[in-house]
Design an enzyme around this catalytic site. Structure first.
Site, PDB file in Angstrom:
ATOM      1  N   LEU A 140       0.861  -1.175   0.000  1.00  0.00           N
ATOM      2  CA  LEU A 140       0.000   0.000   0.000  1.00  0.00           C
ATOM      3  C   LEU A 140       0.899   1.226   0.000  1.00  0.00           C
ATOM      4  O   LEU A 140       1.967   1.220   0.615  1.00  0.00           O
ATOM      5  CB  LEU A 140      -0.902   0.028   1.249  1.00  0.00           C
ATOM      6  CG  LEU A 140      -1.971  -1.054   1.396  1.00  0.00           C
ATOM      7  CD1 LEU A 140      -2.682  -0.904   2.730  1.00  0.00           C
ATOM      8  CD2 LEU A 140      -2.974  -1.012   0.255  1.00  0.00           C
ATOM      9  N   ASP A 141       0.472   2.291  -0.669  1.00  0.00           N
ATOM     10  CA  ASP A 141       1.226   3.530  -0.633  1.00  0.00           C
ATOM     11  C   ASP A 141       1.338   4.020   0.805  1.00  0.00           C
ATOM     12  O   ASP A 141       0.483   3.713   1.645  1.00  0.00           O
ATOM     13  CB  ASP A 141       0.541   4.613  -1.474  1.00  0.00           C
ATOM     14  CG  ASP A 141       0.615   4.337  -2.960  1.00  0.00           C
ATOM     15  OD1 ASP A 141       1.448   3.500  -3.361  1.00  0.00           O
ATOM     16  OD2 ASP A 141      -0.158   4.953  -3.718  1.00  0.00           O
ATOM     17  N   ARG A 142       2.351   4.818   1.060  1.00  0.00           N
ATOM     18  CA  ARG A 142       2.599   5.304   2.420  1.00  0.00           C
ATOM     19  C   ARG A 142       1.379   6.014   3.006  1.00  0.00           C
ATOM     20  O   ARG A 142       1.043   5.826   4.178  1.00  0.00           O
ATOM     21  CB  ARG A 142       3.795   6.256   2.406  1.00  0.00           C
ATOM     22  CG  ARG A 142       4.190   6.755   3.793  1.00  0.00           C
ATOM     23  CD  ARG A 142       5.457   7.580   3.730  1.00  0.00           C
ATOM     24  NE  ARG A 142       5.867   8.007   5.047  1.00  0.00           N
ATOM     25  CZ  ARG A 142       6.970   8.689   5.304  1.00  0.00           C
ATOM     26  NH1 ARG A 142       7.775   9.021   4.304  1.00  0.00           N
ATOM     27  NH2 ARG A 142       7.273   9.056   6.525  1.00  0.00           N
TER      28      ARG A 142
END
Length: 326
Positions: A140-142
């Site tokens: 998942l993106d940050r």
């Protein structure tokens, strides 16, 4: 000059089937990959007293002999142990001997790198040092929160990756965009290209077909309208492919940027929302994932509730009828 001592490692059940280069990268993260490949090519690393190449796949009971390794200090990546006080307590959505599924908070990278010392995976390994295996199933993106899968067995990791390749999993995100989305359901199929900005940042854009040096990858997202206001729309985004920044780029290209998105969003709106409504993150949340349990074969549906900051923004829209900055 640092010297790592001679080691002999015995391969256990969970390590079966791994390529030896990947196995060594995991065990010797403080050594450059190029050095490990050189040791393999020169025959200094042996399996069952025999020379092997980097693509050799490990079997249960294999004995790997790793010679003393000299490495210059400038190439030595010093690992600083995580202090107990710095551990983050992750909310677990599910756990057994094969899987760990957590509710990832926004603002935390899933792994270290690019100036980030310790991500989710490093913290979980440090907190559970007795676990022999722990790997991310997906990323998942940050700034994206929500359901994150990790495998505690290599066999589980392999099976879940197979499920993803074969389209047997379902991933749904809740996303708030600027603008009034009209269609109740819309398939978006657009090819994406990765590129590097002049400032050295990695970005993604919808392919125009003009760049001959790139290989565009088709990305497919299904958007379903959940609720709309005068200036905002809440969507369910189902990923049919898993390209980098897929949802963010598809929506920005269509003229519906995700609010709070600091790469592809509307920066003026983001500033106003942060200043007036304290929304300082991207409104993108992985709320549901369906998988088949890799051991039991049971169909599982994992859900993460909308985080408090995003729910508060949603409640504010209802009270104002979505009239923020029309």
């Amino acid at each position: 000059m640092s010297i790592l001592p001679l080691k002999k490692l015995s391969i256990q059940d969970e390590e079966k089937g791994q390529r030896i280069d990947n196995f060594l990268f995991r065990h010797y993260k403080n050594i450059p990959k190029s050095h490990i490949y050189q040791l393999l090519r020169s025959g200094q690393i042996r399996v069952n007293s025999k020379r092997i190449n980097a693509s050799y796949r490990l079997e249960i009971g294999d004995i790997i002999r790793i010679p003393p390794i000299k490495i210059a200090e400038k190439n030595f990546i010093q690992k600083t142990p995580l202090a107990l006080s710095s551990f983050f307590t992750f909310e677990k959505l599910f756990e057994d001997d094969a899987l760990l599924i957590i509710d990832k908070p926004a603002g935390m990278a899933v792994h270290g790198g690019s100036g980030i010392s310790f991500g989710v995976i490093e913290q979980l390994r440090a907190q559970n040092s007795s676990w022999k295996f722990l790997e991310l199933v997906h990323r998942l993106d940050r700034e994206t929160s929500g359901v994150l899968l990790l495998a505690k067995k290599r066999s589980a990791l392999v099976d879940l990756h197979r499920q993803i390749r074969e389209g047997l999993t379902e991933k749904h995100y809740l996303v708030m965009v600027k603008g009034e989305w009209r269609n109740s359901k819309q398939h978006v199929k657009l090819a994406l290209n990765k590129y590097i900005t002049a400032a050295g940042e990695r970005r993604v854009a919808v392919s125009t077909g003009k760049r001959k040096d790139s290989k565009p990858m088709l990305a497919h997202t299904i958007f379903k309208l959940q609720k709309s206001w005068k200036n905002f729309s809440l969507l369910d985004a189902e990923l049919k492919t898993g390209r980098t920044h897929q949802i963010r780029v598809h929506l920005a290209h269509l003229g519906f940027p995700i609010i709070g998105d600091d790469k592809y969003g509307n920066f003026e709106i983001n500033k106003l929302l942060a200043k007036n409504l304290n929304l300082t993150r991207m409104f993108l949340h992985a709320h549901t994932m369906q998988i088949i349990h890799p051991i039991s074969g049971e169909r599982m549906k994992l859900q993460s509730p909308l985080p408090e900051d995003l729910q508060k923004f949603l409640d504010g829209l209802d009270k104002s009828c979505g009239t923020y900055w029309g």
